[in-house]
Design an enzyme around this catalytic site. Structure first.
Site, PDB file in Angstrom:
ATOM      1  N   VAL A  63      -1.966   3.004  -4.335  1.00  0.00           N
ATOM      2  CA  VAL A  63      -2.554   4.621  -3.846  1.00  0.00           C
ATOM      3  C   VAL A  63      -3.810   4.730  -3.491  1.00  0.00           C
ATOM      4  O   VAL A  63      -4.167   5.215  -2.389  1.00  0.00           O
ATOM      5  CB  VAL A  63      -1.631   5.558  -4.375  1.00  0.00           C
ATOM      6  CG1 VAL A  63      -1.850   6.986  -3.936  1.00  0.00           C
ATOM      7  CG2 VAL A  63      -0.264   5.247  -4.769  1.00  0.00           C
ATOM      8  N   CYS A  64      -4.647   4.553  -4.257  1.00  0.00           N
ATOM      9  CA  CYS A  64      -5.983   4.771  -4.012  1.00  0.00           C
ATOM     10  C   CYS A  64      -6.567   3.892  -3.199  1.00  0.00           C
ATOM     11  O   CYS A  64      -7.376   4.274  -2.022  1.00  0.00           O
ATOM     12  CB  CYS A  64      -6.788   4.498  -5.565  1.00  0.00           C
ATOM     13  SG  CYS A  64      -6.440   5.321  -6.825  1.00  0.00           S
ATOM     14  N   ASP A  65      -6.063   2.412  -2.792  1.00  0.00           N
ATOM     15  CA  ASP A  65      -6.398   1.571  -1.717  1.00  0.00           C
ATOM     16  C   ASP A  65      -6.134   2.436  -0.380  1.00  0.00           C
ATOM     17  O   ASP A  65      -6.876   2.652   0.477  1.00  0.00           O
ATOM     18  CB  ASP A  65      -5.931   0.583  -1.885  1.00  0.00           C
ATOM     19  CG  ASP A  65      -6.152  -0.533  -0.730  1.00  0.00           C
ATOM     20  OD1 ASP A  65      -7.015  -1.329  -0.918  1.00  0.00           O
ATOM     21  OD2 ASP A  65      -5.477  -0.504   0.345  1.00  0.00           O
TER      22      ASP A  65
END
Length: 169
Positions: A63-65
């Site tokens: 999700v951060c990516d």
């Protein structure tokens, strides 16, 4: 510093946010972080102009990516500087940026002191990571948009953040 339990969850489990909650209308706080590019101290409050400051738990998670890649795509056309802050080590941030081809977002590390996380009130106590957030700061240093994503495994509202940037520019 205050503790705020239940404002964010991880897979439905409540977590505690530590720090002084930064709010819309307030000034973006000073907090020394480290540049992932040159390992030097960096203070976001010293950057002139409109800023998007997004915080993520770790760049090495899906999700951060996705979040930082989406802001990287949008940043090329924005009248704002975009920063992604995490507790990842600067070396890991530099490696991730190189592998992901990130050119329009500057990564910053809060791993050493969690100073910015505490100043924003987004330090996840149980994980020693930053919550998933987006702040838009106008050219005077005032916070004009803030989103603390309630479930850490969810993405932020990109459209609302970008609309706030357009209004602040």
């Amino acid at each position: 510093m205050s503790n705020n339990t239940g404002k964010v969850t991880f897979m439905g489990n409540p977590l505690t946010l530590v720090g002084n909650e930064a709010k819309v209308g307030g000034r973006f706080p000073a907090g020394i972080v480290m540049s992932g590019n040159d390992l030097k101290p960096f203070n976001l409050s010293d950057v002139a102009g409109v800023k998007v400051v997004t915080t993520v738990p770790s760049l090495d998670t899906p999700v951060c990516d996705t979040q930082v890649r989406k802001f990287n795509e949008k940043a090329a056309g924005l009248a704002a500087k975009v920063f992604a802050v995490s507790a990842d080590l600067p070396f890991a941030q530099a490696r991730w940026c190189g592998a992901a081809g990130i050119k329009n977002v500057m990564t910053l590390s809060d791993h050493a002191q969690m100073a910015l996380a505490d100043a924003l009130g987004v330090h996840v106590k149980e994980l020693r990571l930053l919550a998933r957030t987006v702040f838009v700061v106008d050219s005077t240093g005032k916070i004009v948009y803030r989103e603390i994503v309630p479930e850490i495994t969810s993405e932020p509202n990109y459209e609302a953040a970008l609309a706030a940037v357009a209004s602040a520019a």
